[in-house]
Design a protein around this motif. Structure first.
Motif, short mmCIF file in Angstrom:
data_model
loop_
_atom_site.label_atom_id
_atom_site.label_comp_id
_atom_site.label_asym_id
_atom_site.label_seq_id
_atom_site.Cartn_x
_atom_site.Cartn_y
_atom_site.Cartn_z
N VAL A 42 18.44 6.39 -3.30
CA VAL A 42 19.77 5.99 -3.41
C VAL A 42 20.29 5.60 -4.67
O VAL A 42 21.25 6.32 -5.31
CB VAL A 42 19.99 4.58 -2.56
CG1 VAL A 42 21.65 4.10 -2.74
CG2 VAL A 42 19.99 4.94 -1.00
N ALA A 43 19.14 4.89 -5.47
CA ALA A 43 19.83 4.34 -7.03
C ALA A 43 19.67 5.71 -7.83
O ALA A 43 20.31 5.85 -8.86
CB ALA A 43 18.64 3.56 -7.44
N GLU B 124 2.14 10.20 0.56
CA GLU B 124 2.73 9.47 1.68
C GLU B 124 4.21 9.10 1.40
O GLU B 124 5.16 10.08 1.73
CB GLU B 124 2.02 8.58 2.34
CG GLU B 124 0.70 8.87 2.82
CD GLU B 124 0.02 7.94 3.51
OE1 GLU B 124 0.55 7.13 3.97
OE2 GLU B 124 -1.36 7.92 3.50
N ASN B 125 4.32 8.06 0.68
CA ASN B 125 5.92 7.45 0.15
C ASN B 125 6.13 7.76 -1.08
O ASN B 125 6.87 6.89 -1.68
CB ASN B 125 6.10 6.21 0.85
CG ASN B 125 6.25 6.36 2.43
OD1 ASN B 125 7.06 7.28 3.11
ND2 ASN B 125 5.22 5.61 3.22
N GLY B 126 5.54 8.25 -2.07
CA GLY B 126 5.78 8.54 -3.49
C GLY B 126 7.05 9.44 -3.70
O GLY B 126 7.21 10.23 -2.59
N ILE B 127 7.75 9.49 -4.73
CA ILE B 127 8.51 10.35 -5.24
C ILE B 127 8.15 10.83 -6.70
O ILE B 127 7.92 9.94 -7.66
CB ILE B 127 9.82 9.49 -5.18
CG1 ILE B 127 10.49 8.75 -3.95
CG2 ILE B 127 10.99 10.49 -5.95
CD1 ILE B 127 11.33 7.96 -4.00
N GLY C 202 0.83 -1.18 0.00
CA GLY C 202 -0.10 0.02 0.10
C GLY C 202 0.81 1.20 -0.15
O GLY C 202 1.63 1.39 -0.85
N PHE C 203 0.46 2.32 1.09
CA PHE C 203 1.20 3.50 0.86
C PHE C 203 2.40 3.42 1.74
O PHE C 203 3.12 4.43 1.75
CB PHE C 203 0.32 4.53 1.53
CG PHE C 203 -0.87 4.91 0.75
CD1 PHE C 203 -0.50 6.07 -0.30
CD2 PHE C 203 -2.20 4.33 0.73
CE1 PHE C 203 -1.55 6.46 -1.01
CE2 PHE C 203 -3.12 5.10 0.05
CZ PHE C 203 -2.80 5.86 -1.11
N ASP C 204 2.60 2.02 2.25
CA ASP C 204 3.86 2.12 3.23
C ASP C 204 5.07 1.56 2.65
O ASP C 204 5.63 0.65 2.90
CB ASP C 204 3.43 0.82 4.26
CG ASP C 204 4.14 0.74 5.41
OD1 ASP C 204 5.07 1.89 5.84
OD2 ASP C 204 4.20 -0.45 6.17
N THR C 205 5.40 2.40 1.36
CA THR C 205 6.44 2.08 0.60
C THR C 205 7.89 2.98 1.11
O THR C 205 8.63 3.23 0.15
CB THR C 205 6.08 2.28 -0.91
OG1 THR C 205 5.67 3.62 -0.88
CG2 THR C 205 5.06 1.32 -0.97
N LYS C 206 8.06 3.26 2.49
CA LYS C 206 9.10 3.94 2.84
C LYS C 206 10.50 3.49 2.39
O LYS C 206 11.27 4.17 1.89
CB LYS C 206 8.98 4.02 4.36
CG LYS C 206 9.94 5.36 4.78
CD LYS C 206 9.38 5.60 6.18
CE LYS C 206 9.88 6.99 6.68
NZ LYS C 206 11.10 7.23 7.41
N LYS C 207 10.73 2.05 2.60
CA LYS C 207 12.04 1.68 2.38
C LYS C 207 12.26 1.44 0.97
O LYS C 207 13.38 1.55 0.78
CB LYS C 207 12.08 0.13 3.12
CG LYS C 207 12.23 0.37 4.61
CD LYS C 207 12.27 -1.07 5.17
CE LYS C 207 12.26 -0.93 6.64
NZ LYS C 207 11.92 -2.58 7.16
N THR C 208 11.23 1.11 0.20
CA THR C 208 11.31 1.24 -1.32
C THR C 208 11.68 2.37 -1.79
O THR C 208 12.64 2.60 -2.61
CB THR C 208 9.90 0.55 -1.75
OG1 THR C 208 9.78 -0.73 -1.19
CG2 THR C 208 10.20 0.43 -3.43
N ALA C 209 11.17 3.51 -1.21
CA ALA C 209 11.27 4.87 -1.80
C ALA C 209 12.74 5.38 -1.26
O ALA C 209 13.63 5.84 -2.27
CB ALA C 209 10.59 6.00 -1.00
#
Ligand code: NI
Length: 395
Positions: free
Chosen positions: A48-49, A63-66, A36-43
């Protein structure tokens, strides 16, 4: 800018220059899926990439989009590229060395691949910055799988000012590397309903003293099959599936209540808006005829994913120029699945494009879903080429 020359060997150039980085990111995201919106680590992994690239980066979007913006050396249109980042509540069974390390969560819809392909495209396009016309907005979205992250991003203004937008989805069932899309609807509107059936409970041996919610529910499920078969124009696609049914506590008790849950898929907005009335009318009619009642809770969710005809044609032309004619397929029909990229396409002309991962590949949303990572550089090349085509004055 000479677009044609830039497309030559783009896939192998990306593979050579960024292949290792794209694959490492994909595996890193795959190992640690988030929902869901809980993509903090993925972001964080995406950030970093992207480090060191000449991008204006906005974090915490939906929330955790870029949202990462690349400004080219020359004026030109603004093109959006969107990837989804979230996983599914499934326990992985692929046996891959980089399989999910989180019990009950898995990237079973390829969003790890989509995110990595977009990072690959960001590297490739940043490398061409000086000759680039216009801007590119790289959009990393959370919560595609049911949360409507696309809707929230659009509400937060992510689609504003874009002239066109594209997104890729890995697609099992299509030959490996095939690029497929179509003008108009490519994915359906997906709505959900719950129906509560109310009867009167009683002893299993004395049904005449009760109104059996189980029997009412069974009749309602059956009568709902006539919504599509008897109420919808036979040449108009529609699906009604009752996927949940629940009632009762013991074999010899007639329960007072039963609950149904289902989904409705349509491509036509008028038909879509008329569905709750038909479902409620049939459910209540049957239930009341059997001395019970029914209440419907209907939730309109993702709208139709509707491709702009010009953008879909451009995607097919770009893929033909980049790969070859055999790798390109103009889809005859949409899928009745759904996709929240639909919200972006309501605001900006664009296209949702499928990228084949093989006819024998396990289906999306299954614990076995996997793909050959050769597809990643191909997807990055396609996203890059879509921008170059859009930015090229010659079209
Ligand atoms: Ni997906």
């Amino acid at each position: 800018m000479d677009t044609t020359g830039r497309l030559d060997n783009l896939q192998s150039k990306i593979e050579e220059s960024y292949g290792g980085k794209i694959s490492a990111l994909r595996r890193d995201i795959h190992r640690e899926p988030e929902l869901g919106f809980d993509t903090k680590k993925t972001a964080e992994k995406v950030l970093v990439a992207l480090e060191g690239l000449p991008l204006e980066i906005e974090v915490g979007v939906a929330e955790n989009g870029i949202v990462a913006t690349l400004r080219g050396g020359n004026d030109g249109p603004a093109v959006g590229l969107r990837a989804d980042m979230d996983a599914l509540p499934i326990t992985e069974e692929t046996g891959l060395p980089f399989a999910s390390e989180v019990e009950g969560k898995m990237h079973a819809c390829g969003h790890d691949g989509h995110t990595s392909m977009l990072v690959g495209a960001a590297h490739a396009l940043c490398g061409m910055r000086d000759e680039l016309n216009g801007t590119v907005r790289f959009i990393f979205q959370p919560a595609e799988e049911g949360g409507g992250g696309g809707r929230v991003m659009v509400e937060e203004g992510v689609a504003e000012g874009l002239d066109s937008i594209f997104a890729l989805h890995l697609w099992p069932g299509l030959p490996f590397g095939t690029v497929a899309t179509k003008a108009g609807p490519i994915m359906a509107a997906a709505d959900a309903f719950e129906m509560e059936i109310e009867g009167t409970g009683g002893h299993g041996a004395m049904p005449h003293l009760s109104a059996d919610a189980v029997v009412i529910a069974a009749h309602v499920v059956t009568v709902l099959q006539t919504v599509v078969s008897r109420e919808v124009d036979p040449v108009e696609p529609a699906v009604l599936t009752v996927g949940e049914i629940g009632a009762g506590t013991a074999f010899n008790i007639i329960p007072e209540k039963a609950r149904l849950g289902g989904t409705v898929r349509t491509l036509n907005e008028d038909l879509r808006r008329g569905m709750p009335g038909r479902i409620e009318g049939l459910g209540q009619g049957v239930a009341r005829g059997m001395r019970g009642d029914a209440t419907l809770d209907y939730r309109f969710s993702y709208p139709v994913t509707r491709n702009d005809a010009g953008a879909a044609a451009r995607a097919l032309e770009t893929a033909t120029a980049l790969f070859d004619e055999e790798s390109v397929l103009e889809l005859p029909n949409p899928s009745m699945g759904a996709e929240d990229f639909a919200y972006f396409l309501e605001r900006v002309p664009g296209a949702f494009v499928w990228l084949g991962v093989g006819e024998d590949a396990s289906g999306l949303h299954t614990p076995q879903f996997a793909f050959d990572e050769k597809i990643l550089a191909r997807g990055s090349a396609l996203l890059t080429a879509l921008v170059l085509k859009a930015n090229s004055p010659a079209g």
